[in-house]
Design an enzyme around this catalytic site. Sequence first.
Site, PDB file in Angstrom:
ATOM      1  N   THR A   1       0.814  -1.213   0.000  1.00  0.00           N
ATOM      2  CA  THR A   1       0.000   0.000   0.000  1.00  0.00           C
ATOM      3  C   THR A   1       0.850   1.266   0.000  1.00  0.00           C
ATOM      4  O   THR A   1       2.037   1.243   0.301  1.00  0.00           O
ATOM      5  CB  THR A   1      -0.932   0.027   1.231  1.00  0.00           C
ATOM      6  OG1 THR A   1      -0.150   0.076   2.417  1.00  0.00           O
ATOM      7  CG2 THR A   1      -1.832  -1.195   1.264  1.00  0.00           C
ATOM      8  N   ASP A   2       0.200   2.365  -0.324  1.00  0.00           N
ATOM      9  CA  ASP A   2       0.862   3.666  -0.244  1.00  0.00           C
ATOM     10  C   ASP A   2       0.534   4.304   1.109  1.00  0.00           C
ATOM     11  O   ASP A   2      -0.050   3.656   1.984  1.00  0.00           O
ATOM     12  CB  ASP A   2       0.464   4.566  -1.421  1.00  0.00           C
ATOM     13  CG  ASP A   2      -1.032   4.865  -1.480  1.00  0.00           C
ATOM     14  OD1 ASP A   2      -1.734   4.663  -0.461  1.00  0.00           O
ATOM     15  OD2 ASP A   2      -1.495   5.307  -2.538  1.00  0.00           O
ATOM     16  N   PHE A   3       0.862   5.554   1.273  1.00  0.00           N
ATOM     17  CA  PHE A   3       0.674   6.232   2.560  1.00  0.00           C
ATOM     18  C   PHE A   3      -0.791   6.314   2.995  1.00  0.00           C
ATOM     19  O   PHE A   3      -1.090   6.485   4.163  1.00  0.00           O
ATOM     20  CB  PHE A   3       1.286   7.638   2.522  1.00  0.00           C
ATOM     21  CG  PHE A   3       0.557   8.574   1.610  1.00  0.00           C
ATOM     22  CD1 PHE A   3      -0.459   9.385   2.098  1.00  0.00           C
ATOM     23  CD2 PHE A   3       0.874   8.644   0.258  1.00  0.00           C
ATOM     24  CE1 PHE A   3      -1.142  10.246   1.250  1.00  0.00           C
ATOM     25  CE2 PHE A   3       0.194   9.498  -0.591  1.00  0.00           C
ATOM     26  CZ  PHE A   3      -0.818  10.305  -0.093  1.00  0.00           C
ATOM     27  N   SER A   4      -1.710   6.154   2.026  1.00  0.00           N
ATOM     28  CA  SER A   4      -3.137   6.270   2.373  1.00  0.00           C
ATOM     29  C   SER A   4      -3.787   4.921   2.675  1.00  0.00           C
ATOM     30  O   SER A   4      -4.982   4.869   2.954  1.00  0.00           O
ATOM     31  CB  SER A   4      -3.883   6.964   1.232  1.00  0.00           C
ATOM     32  OG  SER A   4      -3.876   6.139   0.078  1.00  0.00           O
TER      33      SER A   4
ATOM     34  N   ILE B   1      -4.041   2.436   0.494  1.00  0.00           N
ATOM     35  CA  ILE B   1      -4.578   1.874  -0.754  1.00  0.00           C
ATOM     36  C   ILE B   1      -3.432   1.218  -1.515  1.00  0.00           C
ATOM     37  O   ILE B   1      -2.301   1.701  -1.495  1.00  0.00           O
ATOM     38  CB  ILE B   1      -5.242   2.992  -1.589  1.00  0.00           C
ATOM     39  CG1 ILE B   1      -6.493   3.497  -0.860  1.00  0.00           C
ATOM     40  CG2 ILE B   1      -5.580   2.503  -2.988  1.00  0.00           C
ATOM     41  CD1 ILE B   1      -7.158   4.686  -1.522  1.00  0.00           C
TER      42      ILE B   1
END
Length: 131
Positions: A10-13, A15
């Site tokens: 995932t990325d920082f959010s 997702i």
Amino acid sequence: MQVRVYYEDTDFSGIVYHANYLRFMERGRTNHLRLMGAEQQALFEQAETEDSSFAFVVRSMHLDFLKPARMDDVLDVVTWPIAVKGASIMLAQEVRRGDDVLVKAEVRVAFISGGRAQPIPKSIRTLMKPI
């Protein structure tokens, strides 16, 4: 093929980072071969008897990102052949979460030998033919 989404995907959010779908789909294509009765190593050994210096390369890929996946989701990567041509195979792939299609892809894989596109050996062409 099922894939669980981990934090590292995932990325920082929270997702799934878009490029990680490419990794999921690469595994899906390898698993597709296995499910069709050919483990990749055995397939390569058989094809080498027909042509000793070959490789498959992704020639093109079209992706549609429809919905996001999140950490801890369990995804299904579904792969099926669309067409087998002389030197390439066109595959369709979807990444799904339950009934939701998250990503759709069309992937053209080319058979390369001696640095050039060559006809796909019969053993591989027969295995990959659409049903």
